[in-house]
Design a protein around this motif. Structure first.
Motif, PDB file in Angstrom:
ATOM      1  N   ALA A  87       0.807  -1.272  -0.007  1.00  0.00           N
ATOM      2  CA  ALA A  87       0.154  -0.058  -0.028  1.00  0.00           C
ATOM      3  C   ALA A  87       0.995   1.252  -0.081  1.00  0.00           C
ATOM      4  N   PRO A  88       1.667   1.497   0.776  1.00  0.00           N
ATOM      5  CA  PRO A  88       2.633   2.571   0.722  1.00  0.00           C
ATOM      6  C   PRO A  88       3.664   2.815  -0.514  1.00  0.00           C
ATOM      7  N   ALA A  89       3.637   1.519  -0.954  1.00  0.00           N
ATOM      8  CA  ALA A  89       4.518   1.432  -2.266  1.00  0.00           C
ATOM      9  C   ALA A  89       3.494   2.271  -3.494  1.00  0.00           C
ATOM     10  N   LEU A  90       2.234   1.769  -3.325  1.00  0.00           N
ATOM     11  CA  LEU A  90       1.461   2.146  -4.362  1.00  0.00           C
ATOM     12  C   LEU A  90       1.186   3.608  -4.083  1.00  0.00           C
ATOM     13  N   LEU A  91       1.132   4.169  -2.720  1.00  0.00           N
ATOM     14  CA  LEU A  91       1.131   5.530  -2.735  1.00  0.00           C
ATOM     15  C   LEU A  91       2.054   6.439  -2.917  1.00  0.00           C
ATOM     16  N   ALA A  92       3.384   6.049  -3.155  1.00  0.00           N
ATOM     17  CA  ALA A  92       4.476   6.728  -3.616  1.00  0.00           C
ATOM     18  C   ALA A  92       4.462   6.715  -5.313  1.00  0.00           C
ATOM     19  N   VAL A  93       3.977   5.413  -5.712  1.00  0.00           N
ATOM     20  CA  VAL A  93       3.626   5.457  -7.177  1.00  0.00           C
ATOM     21  C   VAL A  93       2.609   6.296  -7.820  1.00  0.00           C
ATOM     22  N   SER A 151      11.010  -1.358  -7.959  1.00  0.00           N
ATOM     23  CA  SER A 151      11.265  -0.601  -6.880  1.00  0.00           C
ATOM     24  C   SER A 151      10.908  -1.078  -5.571  1.00  0.00           C
ATOM     25  N   ALA A 152      10.976  -2.336  -5.292  1.00  0.00           N
ATOM     26  CA  ALA A 152      10.608  -2.980  -4.063  1.00  0.00           C
ATOM     27  C   ALA A 152       8.911  -2.631  -3.698  1.00  0.00           C
ATOM     28  N   THR A 153       8.208  -2.485  -5.004  1.00  0.00           N
ATOM     29  CA  THR A 153       7.055  -2.291  -4.883  1.00  0.00           C
ATOM     30  C   THR A 153       6.101  -3.244  -4.580  1.00  0.00           C
ATOM     31  N   PHE A 154       6.287  -4.502  -4.971  1.00  0.00           N
ATOM     32  CA  PHE A 154       5.371  -5.702  -4.701  1.00  0.00           C
ATOM     33  C   PHE A 154       6.290  -6.717  -3.828  1.00  0.00           C
ATOM     34  N   TYR A 155       7.621  -6.772  -3.990  1.00  0.00           N
ATOM     35  CA  TYR A 155       8.373  -7.721  -3.015  1.00  0.00           C
ATOM     36  C   TYR A 155       9.601  -7.014  -2.516  1.00  0.00           C
ATOM     37  N   PRO A 156      10.086  -7.394  -1.422  1.00  0.00           N
ATOM     38  CA  PRO A 156      11.451  -6.921  -1.026  1.00  0.00           C
ATOM     39  C   PRO A 156      12.591  -6.773  -1.864  1.00  0.00           C
ATOM     40  N   ILE A 157      13.508  -5.938  -1.655  1.00  0.00           N
ATOM     41  CA  ILE A 157      14.380  -5.768  -2.613  1.00  0.00           C
ATOM     42  C   ILE A 157      15.438  -6.715  -2.469  1.00  0.00           C
ATOM     43  N   SER A 158      15.359  -7.447  -1.421  1.00  0.00           N
ATOM     44  CA  SER A 158      16.075  -8.562  -0.998  1.00  0.00           C
ATOM     45  C   SER A 158      15.975  -9.893  -2.060  1.00  0.00           C
ATOM     46  N   VAL A 159      15.245 -10.015  -2.493  1.00  0.00           N
ATOM     47  CA  VAL A 159      14.805 -10.967  -3.654  1.00  0.00           C
ATOM     48  C   VAL A 159      16.009 -11.207  -4.883  1.00  0.00           C
ATOM     49  N   TYR A 160      16.527  -9.678  -5.019  1.00  0.00           N
ATOM     50  CA  TYR A 160      17.412  -9.785  -6.356  1.00  0.00           C
ATOM     51  C   TYR A 160      18.640  -9.892  -5.821  1.00  0.00           C
ATOM     52  N   ILE A 182      18.720  -0.607  -8.393  1.00  0.00           N
ATOM     53  CA  ILE A 182      17.175  -0.278  -7.896  1.00  0.00           C
ATOM     54  C   ILE A 182      17.482   0.762  -6.982  1.00  0.00           C
ATOM     55  N   GLN A 183      18.518   0.737  -6.035  1.00  0.00           N
ATOM     56  CA  GLN A 183      18.551   1.712  -4.858  1.00  0.00           C
ATOM     57  C   GLN A 183      19.094   3.161  -5.695  1.00  0.00           C
ATOM     58  N   ALA A 184      19.522   3.201  -6.830  1.00  0.00           N
ATOM     59  CA  ALA A 184      19.784   4.424  -7.337  1.00  0.00           C
ATOM     60  C   ALA A 184      18.626   5.085  -7.990  1.00  0.00           C
ATOM     61  N   LEU A 185      17.335   4.396  -7.957  1.00  0.00           N
ATOM     62  CA  LEU A 185      16.105   4.803  -8.673  1.00  0.00           C
ATOM     63  C   LEU A 185      15.571   5.812  -7.690  1.00  0.00           C
ATOM     64  N   LEU A 214      12.069   6.151  -7.351  1.00  0.00           N
ATOM     65  CA  LEU A 214      11.096   5.825  -6.723  1.00  0.00           C
ATOM     66  C   LEU A 214      11.178   4.735  -5.661  1.00  0.00           C
ATOM     67  N   TRP A 215      12.452   4.113  -5.663  1.00  0.00           N
ATOM     68  CA  TRP A 215      12.828   3.165  -4.663  1.00  0.00           C
ATOM     69  C   TRP A 215      12.816   4.070  -3.304  1.00  0.00           C
ATOM     70  N   HIS A 216      13.354   5.175  -3.459  1.00  0.00           N
ATOM     71  CA  HIS A 216      13.773   6.161  -1.962  1.00  0.00           C
ATOM     72  C   HIS A 216      12.037   6.398  -2.037  1.00  0.00           C
TER      73      HIS A 216
END
Length: 266
Positions: free
Chosen positions: A75-81, A197-206, A214-217, A219-221
């Motif tokens: 939800a917060p990711a979609l808020l940022a989007v 950008s860790a929108t739907f799953y944690p960044i740790s999966v990559y 991703i951390q340079a983008l 939207l991730w921030h």
């Protein structure tokens, strides 16, 4: 000092509100349906994935190690989007049309308005759209019980900062684009940001190397900043995220102002 004051007056007339007022009137007459429809996309994602698919997923771990329900994770990711989409649409497609087809800025700059007035006015319009989308989405999150901490109230000013950053940089980039085909580059960049950008799953999966990209983008921030506020899982990275958007805002305003001056005040 006199020469400096003259250059400043040519750059900024202190009348940004005139640009904003004109934009609001135009939106009321022509674009209100587009604005309303743009709000519902992240809501549909939330209902289908967060509520539906989330019942299967269960809990997810945030970057700070907190376990939260999947719906509260996305939800917060979609808020940022939502804030990004509203700001980018106004600062790219709308600005492109005004710049190359309506010739609106040429007319504005023949008045007492300066390039900084125009740049700030257009960015404020994009910021208002981003804020409108985000405020409505926050209400839905509250109704669904997805704001897990009192710090969620801080997500609203954070959303404005995110929208400001995307609007500033979006307008700066648009000032260099010449054709509608080039405008497709905007969508080409936004889509992978939205998905990865860790929108739907944690960044740790990559893999670690992909994580650095991703951390340079931006939207991730934005996602991490809003997620920290709505879940209450805050750490010192909040200041890094805020600083990132501070640089985006400053860079976007400076570049946009210089480009408008170069294009129309030669």
């Amino acid at each position: 000092m006199t020469a400096l004051a003259g250059r400043t007056r040519g750059l900024y007339a202190g009348n940004t509100r005139a640009v904003v007022a004109r934009g609001l009137l135009a939106t009321k007459s022509n674009n209100w349906l587009i604005i309303v429809s743009g709000f519902f996309e992240p809501v549909f994602y939330l209902l289908s994935l967060g509520i539906g698919f989330g019942a299967i997923v269960g809990t997810v771990q945030t970057s700070t190690g907190a376990e939260v329900p999947y719906a509260a994770f996305i939800a917060p990711a979609l808020l940022a989007v939502s804030a990004m989409n509203g700001a980018v649409y106004d600062s790219t497609w709308n600005v492109f049309f005004k710049l190359h087809y309506a010739k609106l800025y040429q007319g504005m700059l023949t008045t007492t308005l300066g390039p900084l007035d125009v740049a700030l006015g257009e960015i404020m319009l994009a910021l208002l759209r981003g804020a409108l989308y985000a405020s409505g989405f926050m209400i839905i999150m509250q109704v669904l019980g997805l704001n897990l901490s009192w710090t969620a109230i801080l997500a609203l000013p954070a959303v404005l900062i995110i929208a400001f950053g995307f609007a500033s940089l979006g307008m700066a980039i648009t000032s260099y684009l010449k054709t509608f085909q080039q405008m497709d580059w905007v969508n080409f960049v936004m889509l992978p940001m939205f998905l990865f950008s860790a929108t739907f799953y944690p960044i740790s999966v990559y893999p670690e190397a992909i994580q650095w990209i991703i951390q340079a983008l931006p939207l991730w921030h934005g996602v991490e900043l809003i997620r920290g506020f709505t879940t209450g899982s805050l750490d010192a990275m909040v200041w890094v995220h805020l600083g990132y958007f501070g640089v985006m805002i400053a860079l976007g305003i400076v570049v946009t102002t210089r480009r408008l001056r170069a294009l129309f005040l030669k």
